[in-house]
Design an enzyme around this catalytic site. Structure first.
Site, PDB file in Angstrom:
ATOM      1  N   LYS A  14       9.319  58.819  54.827  1.00  0.00           N
ATOM      2  CA  LYS A  14       9.232  59.589  55.557  1.00  0.00           C
ATOM      3  C   LYS A  14      10.591  60.952  56.058  1.00  0.00           C
ATOM      4  O   LYS A  14      10.197  61.792  55.725  1.00  0.00           O
ATOM      5  CB  LYS A  14       8.739  59.239  56.880  1.00  0.00           C
ATOM      6  N   ASN A  57     -16.662  57.591  46.784  1.00  0.00           N
ATOM      7  CA  ASN A  57     -15.531  58.316  46.972  1.00  0.00           C
ATOM      8  C   ASN A  57     -15.888  59.456  45.424  1.00  0.00           C
ATOM      9  O   ASN A  57     -15.961  60.415  45.386  1.00  0.00           O
ATOM     10  CB  ASN A  57     -14.828  58.178  47.890  1.00  0.00           C
ATOM     11  N   SER A  69      -6.343  57.167  56.693  1.00  0.00           N
ATOM     12  CA  SER A  69      -7.438  58.116  56.485  1.00  0.00           C
ATOM     13  C   SER A  69      -8.484  57.662  54.978  1.00  0.00           C
ATOM     14  O   SER A  69      -8.879  58.410  54.478  1.00  0.00           O
ATOM     15  CB  SER A  69      -7.018  59.164  57.164  1.00  0.00           C
ATOM     16  N   HIS A  98       2.286  65.335  53.159  1.00  0.00           N
ATOM     17  CA  HIS A  98       1.458  63.860  52.283  1.00  0.00           C
ATOM     18  C   HIS A  98       0.704  63.870  51.963  1.00  0.00           C
ATOM     19  O   HIS A  98      -0.983  64.056  53.049  1.00  0.00           O
ATOM     20  CB  HIS A  98       1.262  63.480  54.368  1.00  0.00           C
TER      21      HIS A  98
HETATM   22  C1  OXD Z   1       2.594  55.859  55.801  1.00  0.00           C
HETATM   23  C2  OXD Z   1       2.013  56.874  57.101  1.00  0.00           C
HETATM   24  O1  OXD Z   1       3.427  54.994  56.465  1.00  0.00           O
HETATM   25  O2  OXD Z   1       2.044  57.931  56.593  1.00  0.00           O
HETATM   26  O3  OXD Z   1       2.704  55.979  54.761  1.00  0.00           O
HETATM   27  O4  OXD Z   1       2.598  56.236  58.334  1.00  0.00           O
HETATM   28 MN    MN Z   2       1.160  58.089  54.526  1.00  0.00          MN
END
Ligand code: OXD
Ligand code: MN
Length: 584
Positions: A211, A496, A255, A231
């Site tokens: 991240k 899906n 999600s 993302h």
């Molecule tokens: C992850 C998040 O860990 O988006 O991928 O929180």
């Molecule tokens: Mn993530």
């Protein structure tokens, strides 16, 4: 050893390592070269110290269980900062502290923090080697769990060192400290290409390639390139004629992104297939004028609970070997990992994620994870690792929403598509600390990960797309809508694929759609609904005009917060949508 090897790599790296060695005072510096021997030896020494549990070698070869500190179990957005010179650069969605002020504060916290510990120098490459996507990072960490996890999720070692020789990399520092939650900082300095995490050793906060670099820092740097840093999951879908479609999708944490990335078509979908490019992050770049997606990562760090043969057989396959499980439960009789949803009944001999025999509530932490090399995925797209990536034909957005948002709808234009992404809202889950089930604005699922002002980020999207020769279509999907009886209307998971099929047929200009104020929705005839009833499909595709106007009202203060910086064209789209709803 150690320092001398580093001197040979590059002057910049040598200076960085010396600077932080002098500040943090580790007893030793160890350069990680990415070999199996290093991985095995670090894991073994953790097992010897009882900070890692070796799982049943027969059933789970080369697998481990790691238990994190009980207060360090999820990304903590409240402690995550974008530190630039000017507040406006970070924008209203980021916590901001002036760059110098934060650096000085953290430098004093880092002073002597690694005393008595080893400082590992972990060089990594993101993206395919020697490609237009390649980007480099170096993480300095005192935490062996972080080292072995990084060795799985990024390309650590030789390929990275080759690039780092040129001195061009993002520097990350992860110092475990006391893990005191009130002193936790995950601070990004995009202008300095620097990340510092103190007092967290958990995944998203501590594995700085993910991240921190691949999203926050790289999104900031992407502004000057024809590149979208997202993302997103990405898949290659193949239809019975052998035609392939590149589909990327931004979904807020938990999600359904991983499950979609690993989708298996339902039994009656003969000839259809889906291959994975990415489960979490996609970099989409204009290459020869076309939008091409790559996955910068080398491994998964995915949520475990709920995974079974029915929900995600491919993920189960991946985690059968060479995997680090974090915060799952342990079946002590077999020495195997367990989580809610793995089997219908919980075995009797269970220790929960913290090692307690007697516990209330869940056994595996809801945000427990598996860390496995992506090469273990049974159906990887050929575009994975290729220098040019996967051509993008459709971009999906999708937040978890129990009401209002239909199963699928398509944007009228590129600008409308960006508006849909910008308006994305989702019910919060366990991936981050904080309340669960509250609806949050999460534009393009990037709110926690955008390293600069999101008003500029929306504009950047448009600029890149305007220059693209291939024009992807935009869709919004929602697998989580509930009926009036409170039950999910759509079965989700492999089913899906029915929605994906409609999307591919829209790309080909074949499937019929109905115009509604919010966009195109499938006509009944054009959509293969599987086993759900006509009534359920009607509810799934229902447009609640009043509810949508309320949705626009709810989003407005969020947009207003960007002030003058919000692009005018985006407001125009917003009001066009509002007018369509009012006059419908
Ligand atoms: C992850 C998040 O860990 O988006 O991928 O929180
Ligand atoms: Mn993530």
């Amino acid at each position: 050893m150690g320092i001398e090897e580093i001197r040979e790599i590059s002057d910049r790296l040598y200076e960085d390592v010396i600077k932080y060695k002098e500040l943090m005072k580790p007893i030793e510096v160890v350069l990680i070269k990415g070999t199996k021997e290093e991985y095995d030896s670090i894991a073994k020494s953790m097992v010897d110290k009882k900070t890692l549990i070796k799982l049943n070698e027969k059933e789970y070869p080369n697998c481990y269980l790691y238990r994190s500190d009980r207060n360090d179990v999820a990304r903590s957005e409240e402690n995550t900062y974008i530190c630039t010179k000017m507040k406006d650069e970070a924008g209203p969605t980021n916590n901001w502290v002036e760059e110098r002020e934060m650096y000085e504060k953290l430098a004093s916290m880092l002073s002597g923090i690694m005393e008595g510990k080893v400082m590992y120098v972990v060089p990594y490459l993101l993206g395919p080697a020697n490609s237009q996507f390649s980007s480099y990072g170096v993480e300095l960490t005192d935490n062996p769990y972080v080292v072995i996890s990084q060795m799985v999720i990024a390309n650590v070692g030789k390929d990275a060192i080759e690039g780092i020789r040129k001195g061009n990399y993002v520097l990350g520092i992860q110092a475990t400290g006391t893990l005191d939650p009130s002193k936790k900082y995950i601070a990004h300095f995009p202008e300095k290409k620097l990340i510092i995490t103190v007092n967290s050793a958990y995944g998203g906060n501590a594995l700085l390639s993910k991240k921190g670099q691949a999203l926050r820092i790289e999104s900031y740097l992407a502004r000057n390139k024809e590149l979208l840093v997202e993302h997103m999951m990405a898949i290659e879908v193949i239809n019975p004629d052998g035609k392939t479609y590149g589909i990327t999708g931004a979904f807020p944490s938990s999600s359904g992104k991983t499950n979609l990335a690993m989708i298996e078509p339902p039994k009656d979908y003969k000839g259809w297939d889906a291959r994975l490019l990415s489960d979490d992050i996609a970099w989409i770049k204009l290459i020869d004028g076309k939008l091409m997606a790559t996955n910068p990562e080398y491994g998964f760090f995915g949520v475990v609970p709920g995974t079974n043969e029915k929900t995600n057989a491919n993920a189960l396959e991946v985690m059968k070997h060479d995997t680090i499980f974090t915060n799952v439960a342990l079946d002590t009789k077999n020495n195997t990992p367990w989580w809610e949803g793995k089997t219908e009944k919980m075995p009797d001999s269970i220790e929960d994620w913290q090692g307690n025999r007697h516990f209330e509530g869940y056994a595996a932490h809801p945000n427990s994870r598996f860390t496995s090399p992506i090469s273990q995925y049974p159906k990887l797209s050929k575009a994975y690792g290729s220098k040019t990536g996967l051509e993008v034909n459709a971009i999906l957005f999708g937040g978890r929403r129990s009401t209002l948002v239909p199963l699928v709808y398509q944007a009228y234009s590129m600008e409308h598509g960006i508006l849909i992404g910008a308006m994305l809202r989702a019910e919060s889950t366990a991936a981050t600390t904080g309340k669960i089930g509250v609806i949050k604005n999460d534009p393009m699922a990037m709110r926690p990960f955008c390293g600069y002002n999101m008003a500029d980020y929306f504009d950047h999207w448009r600029k890149v797309l305007l220059n693209a020769k291939n024009k992807p279509l935009f869709f919004n999907v929602n697998w989580f809508r509930k009926g009036r009886d409170g039950a999910f209307l759509w079965p989700g998971f492999g089913e899906n694929m029915r929605v994906i099929k409609w999307i591919t047929e829209r790309i080909d200009g074949k499937a019929e759609a109905i115009e509604t104020p919010i966009g195109y929705v499938p006509s009944k005839e054009s959509f293969d609904k599987g086993s759900i009833s006509d009534g359920a499909l009607e509810e799934l595709l229902e447009i609640d005009r009043k509810g949508w106007i309320e949705e626009l009202d709810a989003v407005k203060p969020f947009f207003d917060a960007f002030g003058e910086r919000m692009p005018k064209w985006l407001w125009d789209e917003y009001y066009k949508l509002r007018d369509r709803l009012i006059s419908w």
